[in-house]
Structures are given as structure tokens and as C-alpha cells.
Design a protein around this motif. Structure first.
Motif, mmCIF file in Angstrom:
data_model
loop_
_atom_site.group_PDB
_atom_site.id
_atom_site.type_symbol
_atom_site.label_atom_id
_atom_site.label_comp_id
_atom_site.label_asym_id
_atom_site.label_seq_id
_atom_site.Cartn_x
_atom_site.Cartn_y
_atom_site.Cartn_z
ATOM 1 N N ARG A 106 0.840 -1.199 0.000
ATOM 2 C CA ARG A 106 0.000 0.000 0.000
ATOM 3 C C ARG A 106 0.867 1.238 0.000
ATOM 4 O O ARG A 106 1.898 1.300 0.663
ATOM 5 C CB ARG A 106 -0.938 -0.008 1.206
ATOM 6 C CG ARG A 106 -1.874 -1.218 1.264
ATOM 7 C CD ARG A 106 -2.686 -1.432 -0.012
ATOM 8 N NE ARG A 106 -3.431 -0.263 -0.402
ATOM 9 C CZ ARG A 106 -4.679 -0.008 -0.017
ATOM 10 N NH1 ARG A 106 -5.328 -0.858 0.766
ATOM 11 N NH2 ARG A 106 -5.283 1.090 -0.407
ATOM 12 N N ASP A 109 -1.157 7.189 -2.044
ATOM 13 C CA ASP A 109 -2.266 7.498 -2.958
ATOM 14 C C ASP A 109 -2.409 6.415 -4.023
ATOM 15 O O ASP A 109 -2.461 6.711 -5.218
ATOM 16 C CB ASP A 109 -2.033 8.869 -3.620
ATOM 17 C CG ASP A 109 -2.070 10.003 -2.615
ATOM 18 O OD1 ASP A 109 -3.017 10.033 -1.807
ATOM 19 O OD2 ASP A 109 -1.154 10.843 -2.639
ATOM 20 N N LYS A 111 -4.910 4.288 -4.814
ATOM 21 C CA LYS A 111 -6.231 4.120 -5.404
ATOM 22 C C LYS A 111 -6.792 2.694 -5.283
ATOM 23 O O LYS A 111 -7.861 2.400 -5.813
ATOM 24 C CB LYS A 111 -6.254 4.586 -6.859
ATOM 25 C CG LYS A 111 -5.945 6.064 -6.997
ATOM 26 C CD LYS A 111 -6.176 6.557 -8.381
ATOM 27 C CE LYS A 111 -5.877 8.010 -8.599
ATOM 28 N NZ LYS A 111 -4.923 8.687 -7.799
ATOM 29 N N SER A 113 -8.784 -0.095 -3.364
ATOM 30 C CA SER A 113 -9.782 0.013 -2.307
ATOM 31 C C SER A 113 -10.461 -1.326 -2.057
ATOM 32 O O SER A 113 -10.520 -2.187 -2.932
ATOM 33 C CB SER A 113 -10.836 1.065 -2.658
ATOM 34 O OG SER A 113 -11.611 0.637 -3.747
ATOM 35 N N THR A 115 -14.023 -2.676 0.360
ATOM 36 C CA THR A 115 -15.151 -2.184 1.128
ATOM 37 C C THR A 115 -15.630 -3.267 2.080
ATOM 38 O O THR A 115 -15.911 -4.384 1.667
ATOM 39 C CB THR A 115 -16.316 -1.793 0.184
ATOM 40 O OG1 THR A 115 -15.846 -0.820 -0.729
ATOM 41 C CG2 THR A 115 -17.480 -1.234 0.963
#
Length: 141
Positions: A106, A109, A111, A113, A115
Motif C-alpha cells: 500500500r 495514494d 487508489k 480500495s 469495502t
């Protein structure tokens, strides 16, 4: 398994960007590179998913994850974290049916993702207990 793309990679029939290899695992760059350094760790023994591991194979494969993860992290000073993912079954987004663990570095920035949906409001004591009991009853100790 002759049709398995990961078995072919392990056997050298398909080229890969090998990161690490020993008698138990083969680790190589994921061709998608979801983030730079995205690495797959696969057992050399063909098992479809986590449900086919025995305790010895699980211990051997998962014991190697920290060593490989540390090497990936040390390779780039911009890595600030890492997701370690294992998808099992089509519904869980497994696309190659040879078990594999994703090491996803990681970056600030990047991007990438994921959930996680919070369904806490749908559960009460009885519902939690029912799920707990259903799972615990599967242990035959």
C-alpha cells in the motif's frame, strides 16, 4: 494439474517474475500489479483453495508469508502498509483455482480500495448467538 496456469508457472512452462522459491512455495509478481510489488504466493502442491489445505501445508505456506512480505516492503521505501488477501471460491473473487495469497503493498495514494460493509444494525444477541453456535458446532474436538 496440467491445465492450471499457476502449476505451469511453478513448473517453468510459463514465464513469471519470480520473487522467491523454496520446496513449499513459489512467489511471483501478479501480472496485474494492482499496486507496485503486488506479489502472489502459491503452494507448489496444487490445492484449489483454503478448504483443501491440511494443517501441515497451511503451517508451511503461511509460515513463509512474513518473510516474503518483509522483502516486498523493504524493496520500496514508499510502501506504508500491506494487505494480505486470500480469495476462496468464485463468489469471493477467486479467478485462478490454485490457492494463492496476494501481498498488496500500500502506498499513500495508490487508489486500491476494499469495502467492508457494517451490518451490525441487522444483528441482535439472538442472531449473533445463532451464527456463533452454527460455527462452533462444526469443531469435532
Amino acid at each position: 494439474m496440467t491445465d492450471c496456469i499457476f502449476c505451469k508457472i511453478i513448473n517453468g512452462e510459463i514465464p513469471s517474475y519470480k520473487i522467491y522459491e523454496d520446496d513449499v512455495v513459489y512467489a511471483f509478481l501478479d501480472i496485474s500489479q494492482a499496486t507496485p510489488g503486488h506479489t502472489l504466493v502459491v503452494p507448489k502442491k496444487h490445492v484449489k483453495d483454503i478448504f483443501e489445505y491440511d494443517e501441515d501445508l497451511a503451517a508451511a505456506v503461511f509460515a513463509r508469508i512474513p518473510k516474503i512480505a518483509r522483502a516486498v516492503k523493504a524493496s520500496n521505501s514508499e510502501i506504508i502498509g500491506m494487505n494480505i488477501l486470500n480469495n476462496n471460491g468464485k463468489a469471493a473473487y477467486q479467478s485462478v483455482f490454485h490457492s494463492h495469497i496476494h501481498l498488496l503493498p500500500r502506498y499513500a495514494d495508490d487508489k486500491f480500495s476494499m469495502t467492508f460493509i457494517n451490518n451490525e444494525e441487522e444483528y441482535d444477541e439472538a442472531k449473533y448467538k445463532a451464527v456463533q453456535d452454527a460455527i462452533r458446532s462444526q469443531f469435532k474436538d
